[in-house]
Design an enzyme around this catalytic site. Structure first.
Site, short mmCIF file in Angstrom:
data_model
loop_
_atom_site.label_atom_id
_atom_site.label_comp_id
_atom_site.label_asym_id
_atom_site.label_seq_id
_atom_site.Cartn_x
_atom_site.Cartn_y
_atom_site.Cartn_z
CG HIS A 123 10.35 0.91 -3.72
ND1 HIS A 123 11.71 0.76 -3.62
CD2 HIS A 123 10.03 1.90 -2.84
CE1 HIS A 123 12.21 1.62 -2.74
NE2 HIS A 123 11.19 2.32 -2.24
CB CYS A 162 9.08 4.29 -0.35
SG CYS A 162 8.31 5.60 -1.30
#
Length: 568
Positions: A460, A479
């Site tokens: 992301h 992440c």
């Protein structure tokens, strides 16, 4: 007193006799000799010895004597049984040329990231030197037992090296798909038979190597490393973190003595002396001079050529666990390098800095494929972060959620007032969702790349883009934050457009995505063209013709060393 004295003496004699018998029994294969007067009869005697030795050590897990064990005993035994226990490396008191080739390969095994000592180089050298020196009496050269031992060592060396070159020494993880449980003993036996039929040792064993381009690049860098590496003196390896502080300090002092900052006559140091010694090393290595031991100091002390070679060996083995073939296009994230690469036809099509998980919230290793993109995503915070960070904060002040811009929702999506919840009764989780709404301040940034995985991680954008300037980028909750998220978005969108054209169908264009980003709208965009994602862990690589080492940020090298290379 006299009776007791005599009794003790008899006891000692009996015990000595008992232990001598046990020692003789354990070393039978080593001390036993069988001299063959006629060279023409040697092969037949060796054959009988091979069958006898293999049968006698079957219950001892391949242990020939106190210092020699056949690493691939089951494979060795099966091969000789299929070959009627005939010797294969010598004939009539002489080594065959193929044995000389194998000797040479073992001695140069480091070129393949292997350790010669694991393939009986010491025992084989001793036997060979004994044969070479025995020019007059020939009592050693005519000893069938020694020829049988040499044959076993050579066969075990070949079969073990074949397996290590092919599959490595690391236990496979569930993320790897190169596990072939159907590959039995006969697979490596076939390669041995090829050698005995005339194929060169190098050709037979090299054919087992991974075809992976990055493996080949790393392996090619090994020779130049070995040409300048210094493997003596042998330095003490310092394990950190430690379980026993007293044992750790002793090892640390020994290592500081090897560095020459502590006298070899010293056995103990007080806290001030230890601090002064550490500062000396820190100054020599250009580290922060705080006089404290920790990861930085230990990594510097362990950064010797022998340890670098072990890291090379570990990383070569990691490639052996990879699939034999990778897709034409895929996303490759090597966590220790802090970089993402989009590979296309073995060429880097796109490269981006990334931020990965901190050591205590590490990014997992995984294999998946991009399923969809999300513009202006919401962040549903994982339970692991809730337990570690959010729940302790809520117990102190329920206003923490509002201050961070988080929403507390039921599993049905209904808002929950955090002030009406008794947070003290929760420890391992909460029966609610904690969600950060979409927007420029969202931790996921303005775009998220989803792919199926059990860890709830994804690629992301980020609202903390300044972090890409850091050298150490292990800073996230797990992440992977992508600096060049826009380039990756347009690349995936273009792939989908090409796939749609080929099928005469329609797909969302990059223009639509740009419009939604400009309007700050949340949309889920399915990805139809499969783009595989690999999160991997390699701390050594060949780059621009040079050997590059990355920090062992998650301690994976240390774990692998302890589990598989502790004999070094």
């Amino acid at each position: 007193m006299k009776y007791l004295s005599n009794f003790s003496f008899r006891q000692i004699v009996v015990l000595l006799f008992f232990f001598s018998m046990v020692a003789c029994r354990n070393n039978t294969s080593k001390k036993e000799k069988e001299i063959v007067s006629e060279p023409a009869k040697m092969d037949d005697v060796v054959q009988s010895k091979l069958e006898g030795v293999l049968s006698s050590i079957a219950d001892n897990k391949g242990k020939l004597d106190d210092s020699s064990t056949l690493v691939s005993f089951a494979s060795v035994k099966a091969f000789y049984k299929s070959n009627q226990y005939k010797g294969i490396w010598s004939s009539a008191e002489n080594y065959l040329p193929v044995a000389d080739s194998l000797f040479q390969f073992i001695e140069q095994a480091k070129l393949y990231g292997l350790f010669p000592e694991q393939y009986h180089v010491k025992q084989l050298t001793e036997i060979r030197d004994r044969f070479a020196a025995d020019t007059l009496a020939k009592t050693d050269r005519r000893d069938a037992v020694q020829w049988a031992r040499a044959d076993l060592f050579l066969t075990d060396a070949f079969l073990t090296m074949a397996k290590h070159i092919h599959k490595g020494r690391l236990m496979p993880d569930s993320i790897y798909k190169n596990i072939d449980s159907a590959q039995g003993l006969s697979f490596y036996h076939t390669h041995l038979k090829m050698v005995l039929q005339g194929k060169s040792i190098t050709e037979a064993l090299s054919s087992l190597e991974p075809k992976n381009k990055d493996y080949q690049i790393l392996k090619k860098s090994v020779k130049s490393f070995l040409d300048s590496a210094k493997f003596t003196p042998a330095y003490t390896y310092v394990y950190y973190p430690y379980k026993d502080s007293t044992a750790f300090i002793k090892i640390l002092i020994r290592r500081l003595q090897e560095e020459g900052v502590v006298s070899l006559l010293v056995n103990q140091l007080d806290s001030i002396q230890l601090k002064q010694a550490i500062i000396k090393v820190q100054k020599q290595r250009k580290l922060s001079t705080d006089g404290k031991f920790g990861v930085q100091l230990v990594n510097a002390l362990n950064n010797t050529d022998p340890e670098k070679f072990i890291r090379i060996a570990i990383n070569l083995d990691r490639y052996k666990l990879m699939p034999d073939e990778l897709p034409v296009r895929y996303i490759w994230v090597n966590l220790p390098s802090y970089y993402l690469q989009v590979m296309e036809d073995d060429t880097v099509h796109l490269e981006s800095k990334v931020v990965i998980g901190k050591p205590n919230t590490r990014t997992p290793l995984l294999t998946s494929a991009i399923s969809d993109l999300v513009t202006y995503p919401q962040w549903t915070i994982p339970n692991s972060i809730i337990v570690k960070e959010i729940l302790p904060a809520l117990k102190k002040n329920p206003g923490y959620l509002a201050r961070k811009g988080y929403m507390l929702l039921s599993w049905d999506g209904e808002p929950i007032d955090p002030y009406e919840v008794d947070w003290k009764k929760y420890n391992k989780g909460i029966p609610y969702k904690v969600v950060q709404g979409s927007g420029d301040a969202n931790a996921l940034g303005v775009l998220k790349f989803n792919f199926p995985n059990k860890y709830s991680v994804y690629l992301h954008d980020t609202n903390q883009r300044y972090l890409f300037k850091n050298e150490n980028r292990a800073l996230s909750h797990g992440c992977v934050r992508v600096q060049e998220w826009e380039k990756l978005t347009w690349y995936i969108s273009a792939l989908d457009s090409l796939a749609a054209e080929a099928k005469n169908s329609t797909t969302l264009s990059s223009d639509s995505i740009k419009v939604w980003l400009k309007r700050k709208e949340r949309h889920v965009i399915p990805v139809k063209s499969k783009l595989s994602v690999y999160f991997r862990y390699f701390t050594a690589a060949g780059k621009n013709g040079k050997l590059v080492f990355y920090n062992d940020i998650y301690g994976e090298d240390r774990i692998a060393r302890a589990a598989y290379f502790s004999y070094k």
